[in-house]
Design a protein around this motif. Structure first.
Motif, PDB file in Angstrom:
ATOM      1  N   GLY A 100      36.792  38.355 -45.828  1.00  0.00           N
ATOM      2  CA  GLY A 100      37.572  39.362 -45.871  1.00  0.00           C
ATOM      3  C   GLY A 100      37.155  40.599 -44.631  1.00  0.00           C
ATOM      4  N   PHE A 101      35.726  40.946 -44.963  1.00  0.00           N
ATOM      5  CA  PHE A 101      35.485  42.409 -44.090  1.00  0.00           C
ATOM      6  C   PHE A 101      35.184  42.150 -42.609  1.00  0.00           C
ATOM      7  N   PHE A 102      35.254  40.006 -42.194  1.00  0.00           N
ATOM      8  CA  PHE A 102      35.929  40.207 -40.499  1.00  0.00           C
ATOM      9  C   PHE A 102      36.564  40.426 -40.579  1.00  0.00           C
ATOM     10  N   ALA A 103      37.358  39.776 -40.853  1.00  0.00           N
ATOM     11  CA  ALA A 103      39.379  40.218 -40.591  1.00  0.00           C
ATOM     12  C   ALA A 103      39.278  41.325 -40.569  1.00  0.00           C
ATOM     13  N   SER A 104      38.615  42.459 -41.656  1.00  0.00           N
ATOM     14  CA  SER A 104      39.342  44.060 -41.459  1.00  0.00           C
ATOM     15  C   SER A 104      38.874  44.619 -40.393  1.00  0.00           C
TER      16      SER A 104
END
Length: 445
Positions: free
Chosen positions: A356-360
């Motif tokens: 999720g952090f990567f996508a953020s």
């Protein structure tokens, strides 16, 4: 020497943080492109039906978002349960639909950002490469698990025999088409989008292929990790909403340590519960195989050791601790799957959120809140399944490394897909080997 010292001093005094002029121009051009196409980029939306909007009109935006998010979370969970009830093939179809939708969301961002350059064939080639990738990966899975069934159809025999050659030919055709589409003065942009497409394929198609591999090994290897990510996401949101005070990471300002820890604890407990429940049913633990006798898919099997009760010896310090309180606890009995679920739940809680952090980070780069507005309160499909992709890869690697064993059923299927004379050769080699080892009487046919 004096001039040299002056030049050296001047170089030292130059501010090191200043980017080169070309870099500044590149960043400015990127900003201008984003600003020019800002209205076309996907943005989050909480628009719902008139009935829901009317019922929630007096609430603050924070509580309104919380309720909308909760409603559509329940809708997705119950819909997902309905697909599970339909069986593993319906789940495979669902994975393909999600993959296609996620691919569409990411490719659309690239198309909008570089739309002003009017690059030819970008969308067409992107979808073409998606079809090629799926043809290769899903074809490999179908041949591995249902090769015997496919080979019985005369029309399908060449596709089974020469599957990789056909896949390679399709991909090379795409490369040729891309080279022919190159436009002078736009080479860099076109190669950037070519890389954009292929990175997207690696992230989505490869991971969805591993998800389907997990499904074929038994629905439990799909449901347990998927439900762990769902549980972690929901419980982290709830703990963060009510108790969150300490920011976790700058990429996601709304993430808090309280939500992270609460979600991790809840996920471990949930993993133990769901694993114990699912392991009771053959429908969830049996791999999907083709039954040659019944000529149909089979979900009945001899259970693997991981799904059978086993006795374990407790560590010595735990035994000593039990004795101090007057309890005899040298061993305990449980399903090995329960212990494996602890490792999976820890990965889902600690490493999974980094998907999720990567996508953020990706969304911050393009100044968008969500990948789309398909699901009110949640954003796009990619917003909901970013962590699932990372989790699926871990489960596939974990299962292959520590659990998976050679399946006699699959070996027999591969042998039966050979020519009759090759099958006879395998039989003679196996008979001779067993005879030499004393496992088969001499002269046995």
């Amino acid at each position: 020497m004096s001039d040299l010292r002056q030049r050296t001093t001047a170089q030292k005094e130059e501010p090191k943080s200043e980017p080169p002029a070309d870099e500044e121009e590149g960043e400015d051009a990127h900003e201008l492109t984003l600003n020019a196409n800002a209205d076309s980029l996907p943005q989050a939306s909480d628009n719902t039906s008139e009935a829901i909007d009317s019922a929630l009109k007096d609430l603050t935006p924070r509580w309104r978002n919380w309720i909308i998010r909760g409603i559509f979370s329940l809708i997705m969970i119950f819909s997902f349960g309905g697909v599970i009830w339909l069986g593993p093939l319906a789940v495979v179809l669902l994975v393909m639909v999600i993959q296609i939708k996620c691919f569409h969301e990411i490719i659309t961002i690239g198309y909008v950002v570089y739309k002003s350059h009017e690059l030819p064939w970008f969308r067409t080639l992107s979808w073409y490469f998606l079809i090629c990738s799926n043809y290769f990966f899903y074809g490999e899975s179908m041949i591995q698990y249902f090769g015997v069934l496919l080979s019985r159809t005369e029309f399908m025999t060449p596709f089974v025999t020469y599957h990789r050659f056909f896949s390679f030919s399709l991909y090379i055709s795409g490369i040729v088409a891309f080279v022919l589409s190159l436009v002078k003065k736009h080479y860099l942009k076109q190669f950037t989008l070519f890389g954009w497409t292929h990175v997207t394929l690696v992230i989505l198609v490869t991971q969805s292929h591993l998800i389907i591999q997990n499904i074929f090994e038994g629905l439990i290897w799909f449901l347990v990790p998927v439900s762990m990510i769902i549980c972690n996401d929901i419980m982290a949101y709830i703990f963060g909403f009510f108790f969150g005070r300490t920011p976790l990471i700058k990429l996601s300002p709304k993430k808090t340590w309280e939500g992270f820890i609460g979600g991790a604890f809840s996920t471990v407990v949930w993993g133990l519960m769901i694993s114990y429940i699912l392991v009771q049913f053959d429908f969830f633990v049996c791999p999907i195989e083709y039954d040659m006798a019944a000529e149909s898919l089979s979900l009945s099997c001899e259970r693997a050791p991981v799904f059978k009760l086993a006795e374990y010896t407790l560590p010595q310090f735990v035994q000593n601790l039990c004795r101090t309180v007057g309890i005899h606890c040298n061993t305990f009995t449980t399903y090995p799957m329960m212990l494996h679920s602890i490792y999976m739940s820890l990965f889902a809680s600690i490493i999974g959120p980094f998907g999720g952090f990567f996508a953020s980070g990706f969304k911050r780069a393009f100044k968008i809140k969500d990948f789309g507005d398909t699901i009110p309160g949640h954003g796009g499909f990619m917003d909901r399944f970013d962590c699932q992709l990372l989790m699926a890869t871990f489960v596939h690697v974990y299962h292959s490394s520590f659990i998976k064993a050679v399946s006699p059923q699959k070996l027999v299927q591969q042998i039966l897909s050979l020519k009759p004379e090759e099958q006879l050769q395998v039989f003679n080699m196996l008979r001779d080997g067993l005879t030499q080892r004393g496992l088969l009487p001499i002269g046995a046919q």
